[in-house]
Design a protein around this motif. Structure first.
Motif, PDB file in Angstrom:
ATOM      1  N   ASP A  77       0.498  -1.335  -0.181  1.00 42.72           N
ATOM      2  CA  ASP A  77       0.094   0.305  -0.014  1.00 42.72           C
ATOM      3  C   ASP A  77       0.452   1.447  -0.612  1.00 42.72           C
ATOM      4  OD1 ASP A  77      -2.183  -1.423  -0.212  1.00 42.72           O
ATOM      5  OD2 ASP A  77      -2.655  -1.528   2.283  1.00 42.72           O
ATOM      6  N   GLY A  78       2.595   0.855  -0.363  1.00 38.09           N
ATOM      7  CA  GLY A  78       3.132   2.439  -0.076  1.00 38.09           C
ATOM      8  C   GLY A  78       2.660   3.461  -1.826  1.00 38.09           C
ATOM      9  N   ALA A  79       2.086   2.979  -2.334  1.00 36.28           N
ATOM     10  CA  ALA A  79       1.487   3.698  -3.890  1.00 36.28           C
ATOM     11  C   ALA A  79       0.237   4.569  -2.892  1.00 36.28           C
ATOM     12  CB  ALA A  79       1.160   3.297  -4.930  1.00 36.28           C
ATOM     13  N   GLU A  80      -1.048   4.020  -2.636  1.00 39.87           N
ATOM     14  CA  GLU A  80      -1.524   4.534  -1.470  1.00 39.87           C
ATOM     15  C   GLU A  80      -1.313   5.596  -0.504  1.00 39.87           C
ATOM     16  OE1 GLU A  80      -6.193   3.401   0.625  1.00 39.87           O
ATOM     17  OE2 GLU A  80      -4.986   1.918  -0.172  1.00 39.87           O
ATOM     18  N   VAL A  81      -0.656   5.249   0.437  1.00 37.98           N
ATOM     19  CA  VAL A  81       0.199   6.323   1.309  1.00 37.98           C
ATOM     20  C   VAL A  81       0.838   7.295   0.778  1.00 37.98           C
ATOM     21  CG1 VAL A  81       1.804   6.413   2.925  1.00 37.98           C
ATOM     22  CG2 VAL A  81       0.289   4.237   2.473  1.00 37.98           C
ATOM     23  N   VAL A  82       1.478   6.860  -0.366  1.00 34.01           N
ATOM     24  CA  VAL A  82       1.823   8.559  -0.955  1.00 34.01           C
ATOM     25  C   VAL A  82       1.238   8.889  -1.847  1.00 34.01           C
ATOM     26  CG1 VAL A  82       4.017   9.179  -2.369  1.00 34.01           C
ATOM     27  CG2 VAL A  82       4.456   7.308  -0.819  1.00 34.01           C
ATOM     28  N   LEU A  83       0.030   8.626  -2.210  1.00 35.95           N
ATOM     29  CA  LEU A  83      -1.065   9.433  -3.480  1.00 35.95           C
ATOM     30  C   LEU A  83      -1.344  10.104  -2.408  1.00 35.95           C
ATOM     31  CD1 LEU A  83      -2.085   9.887  -6.003  1.00 35.95           C
ATOM     32  CD2 LEU A  83      -3.078   6.899  -5.278  1.00 35.95           C
ATOM     33  N   SER A  84      -2.174   9.718  -0.787  1.00 40.79           N
ATOM     34  CA  SER A  84      -3.191  10.584  -0.334  1.00 40.79           C
ATOM     35  C   SER A  84      -2.280  11.306   0.594  1.00 40.79           C
ATOM     36  CB  SER A  84      -3.121   9.242   0.967  1.00 40.79           C
ATOM     37  OG  SER A  84      -2.472   8.686   1.882  1.00 40.79           O
ATOM     38  N   THR A  85      -0.803  11.591   0.921  1.00 35.30           N
ATOM     39  CA  THR A  85      -0.534  12.476   1.207  1.00 35.30           C
ATOM     40  C   THR A  85      -0.003  13.712   0.447  1.00 35.30           C
ATOM     41  OG1 THR A  85       2.160  11.402   0.998  1.00 35.30           O
ATOM     42  CG2 THR A  85       0.545  11.030   3.120  1.00 35.30           C
ATOM     43  N   GLN A  86       0.328  13.242  -0.831  1.00 32.91           N
ATOM     44  CA  GLN A  86      -0.009  13.797  -2.203  1.00 32.91           C
ATOM     45  C   GLN A  86      -1.389  14.995  -2.126  1.00 32.91           C
ATOM     46  OE1 GLN A  86       3.164  14.688  -3.922  1.00 32.91           O
ATOM     47  NE2 GLN A  86       3.871  14.227  -1.927  1.00 32.91           N
ATOM     48  N   ALA A  87      -2.008  14.177  -1.970  1.00 31.97           N
ATOM     49  CA  ALA A  87      -3.950  14.683  -2.227  1.00 31.97           C
ATOM     50  C   ALA A  87      -3.714  15.733  -1.553  1.00 31.97           C
ATOM     51  CB  ALA A  87      -4.733  13.670  -2.265  1.00 31.97           C
TER      52      ALA A  87
ATOM     53  N   ALA B  83       4.748  18.696 -12.311  1.00 31.87           N
ATOM     54  CA  ALA B  83       3.506  18.227 -11.906  1.00 31.87           C
ATOM     55  C   ALA B  83       2.420  17.785 -12.758  1.00 31.87           C
ATOM     56  CB  ALA B  83       2.838  19.801 -11.826  1.00 31.87           C
ATOM     57  N   ILE B  84       2.783  17.006 -14.217  1.00 30.99           N
ATOM     58  CA  ILE B  84       2.368  16.516 -14.701  1.00 30.99           C
ATOM     59  C   ILE B  84       2.656  14.747 -14.541  1.00 30.99           C
ATOM     60  CG2 ILE B  84       2.253  15.240 -17.266  1.00 30.99           C
ATOM     61  CD1 ILE B  84       2.436  18.352 -17.597  1.00 30.99           C
ATOM     62  N   LEU B  85       4.185  14.954 -14.352  1.00 34.81           N
ATOM     63  CA  LEU B  85       4.828  13.683 -13.844  1.00 34.81           C
ATOM     64  C   LEU B  85       4.304  12.727 -12.727  1.00 34.81           C
ATOM     65  CD1 LEU B  85       8.325  13.812 -15.442  1.00 34.81           C
ATOM     66  CD2 LEU B  85       6.619  11.893 -16.017  1.00 34.81           C
ATOM     67  N   VAL B  86       4.237  13.237 -11.674  1.00 36.36           N
ATOM     68  CA  VAL B  86       4.120  13.063 -10.575  1.00 36.36           C
ATOM     69  C   VAL B  86       2.757  12.157 -10.755  1.00 36.36           C
ATOM     70  CG1 VAL B  86       3.015  13.857  -8.098  1.00 36.36           C
ATOM     71  CG2 VAL B  86       5.673  14.253  -9.280  1.00 36.36           C
ATOM     72  N   PRO B  87       1.389  12.771 -11.388  1.00 39.40           N
ATOM     73  CA  PRO B  87      -0.091  11.845 -10.855  1.00 39.40           C
ATOM     74  C   PRO B  87       0.321  10.857 -11.668  1.00 39.40           C
ATOM     75  CG  PRO B  87      -0.052  14.165 -10.905  1.00 39.40           C
ATOM     76  CD  PRO B  87       1.710  14.337 -11.433  1.00 39.40           C
ATOM     77  N   PHE B  88       1.291  10.776 -12.683  1.00 34.72           N
ATOM     78  CA  PHE B  88       1.285   9.824 -13.691  1.00 34.72           C
ATOM     79  C   PHE B  88       1.578   8.466 -12.925  1.00 34.72           C
ATOM     80  CE2 PHE B  88       3.565   6.821 -16.397  1.00 34.72           C
ATOM     81  CZ  PHE B  88       2.934   6.989 -17.259  1.00 34.72           C
ATOM     82  N   VAL B  89       2.849   9.021 -11.826  1.00 40.76           N
ATOM     83  CA  VAL B  89       3.953   7.922 -11.204  1.00 40.76           C
ATOM     84  C   VAL B  89       2.712   7.461 -10.046  1.00 40.76           C
ATOM     85  CG1 VAL B  89       6.293   7.409  -9.608  1.00 40.76           C
ATOM     86  CG2 VAL B  89       6.096   9.465 -12.286  1.00 40.76           C
ATOM     87  N   LEU B  90       2.089   8.131  -9.609  1.00 37.47           N
ATOM     88  CA  LEU B  90       1.099   7.366  -8.464  1.00 37.47           C
ATOM     89  C   LEU B  90       0.258   6.697  -9.125  1.00 37.47           C
ATOM     90  CD1 LEU B  90       1.677  11.621  -6.140  1.00 37.47           C
ATOM     91  CD2 LEU B  90       3.131   8.576  -5.752  1.00 37.47           C
ATOM     92  N   GLY B  91      -0.381   7.001  -9.608  1.00 35.88           N
ATOM     93  CA  GLY B  91      -1.020   6.518 -10.136  1.00 35.88           C
ATOM     94  C   GLY B  91      -0.679   5.358 -11.023  1.00 35.88           C
ATOM     95  N   HIS B  92       0.035   5.593 -11.584  1.00 42.04           N
ATOM     96  CA  HIS B  92       0.640   3.867 -12.191  1.00 42.04           C
ATOM     97  C   HIS B  92       0.933   3.330 -11.693  1.00 42.04           C
ATOM     98  CE1 HIS B  92       2.553   1.068 -14.430  1.00 42.04           C
ATOM     99  NE2 HIS B  92       1.997   2.135 -15.493  1.00 42.04           N
ATOM    100  N   ALA B  93       1.354   3.770 -10.108  1.00 45.55           N
ATOM    101  CA  ALA B  93       2.250   2.733  -9.221  1.00 45.55           C
ATOM    102  C   ALA B  93       1.304   2.066  -8.027  1.00 45.55           C
ATOM    103  CB  ALA B  93       3.142   3.161  -8.158  1.00 45.55           C
TER     104      ALA B  93
END
Length: 187
Positions: A89-99, A129-139
């Motif tokens: 769940d590492g991607a979810e943790v980082v995605l939620s804190t970024q959000a 700003a474009i790459l971060v959501p791609f990295v987080l979403g894909h992960a």
């Protein structure tokens, strides 16, 4: 102050152990306190909320994305993705804190720094700003598929090449030089 830092680091390390063993849904302050043999209220001395604790966990996950200072943007993106996938769940943790705009914003800063070697700073910031959501979403997608495959719900899929291709398409669209990612990791 050093004691406080040590206490924070100890809590983050325990939270990561729980995350890896049980997943984000079971990473509760109560479980974390039991793991550390303290009262849950003691955790709030170091972290004002669970969200702030998760931001520290996210920062630790992202910090593990080791790349050279002069790494190509694609290599930075791959290292970030690998760091996210290294923890359950590492991607979810980082995605939620970024959000929630919590934490140190390391994914954006690392990608912007790599892009800034080839682009003006404002374009590098926009590209990050474009790459971060791609990295987080894909992960996040890859992590969910990996977990589903471990449960036998879907066939395992290696999405490493698709990820690398997506990063290269974004970089080409930004006008950044696109060097094939050299990192040999698979995930």
């Amino acid at each position: 102050m050093a004691e406080s830092t040590t206490g924070r680091e100890r809590i983050v390390a325990a939270a990561l152990r729980i995350l890896d063993a049980h997943g984000l849904a079971d990473l509760t302050m109560r479980r974390l306190a039991a793991e550390l043999d303290v009262r849950a209220s003691a955790l709030y001395w170091h972290f004002e909320s669970k969200q702030v604790l998760l931001a520290a966990v996210a920062d630790r996950i992202v910090r593990a994305a080791a790349v050279a200072e002069d790494a190509e943007p694609a290599d930075v993106a791959l290292a970030l993705r690998d760091a996210l996938l290294a923890h359950r769940d590492g991607a979810e943790v980082v995605l939620s804190t970024q959000a929630l705009a919590l934490g140190e914003d390391m994914p954006r800063r690392r990608l912007a720094a790599a892009l800034a070697r080839a682009l003006p700073q404002d374009e590098a910031d926009g590209g990050a700003a474009i790459l971060v959501p791609f990295v987080l979403g894909h992960a996040s997608l890859a992590q969910q598929r990996l977990q589903a495959a471990q449960l036998g719900l879907v066939a395992p899929v290696d999405e490493h090449d698709d990820f690398r291709h997506g990063v290269e398409v974004i970089l080409a669209g930004l006008g950044a030089p696109v060097a094939r990612a050299r990192q040999a990791s698979r995930g």
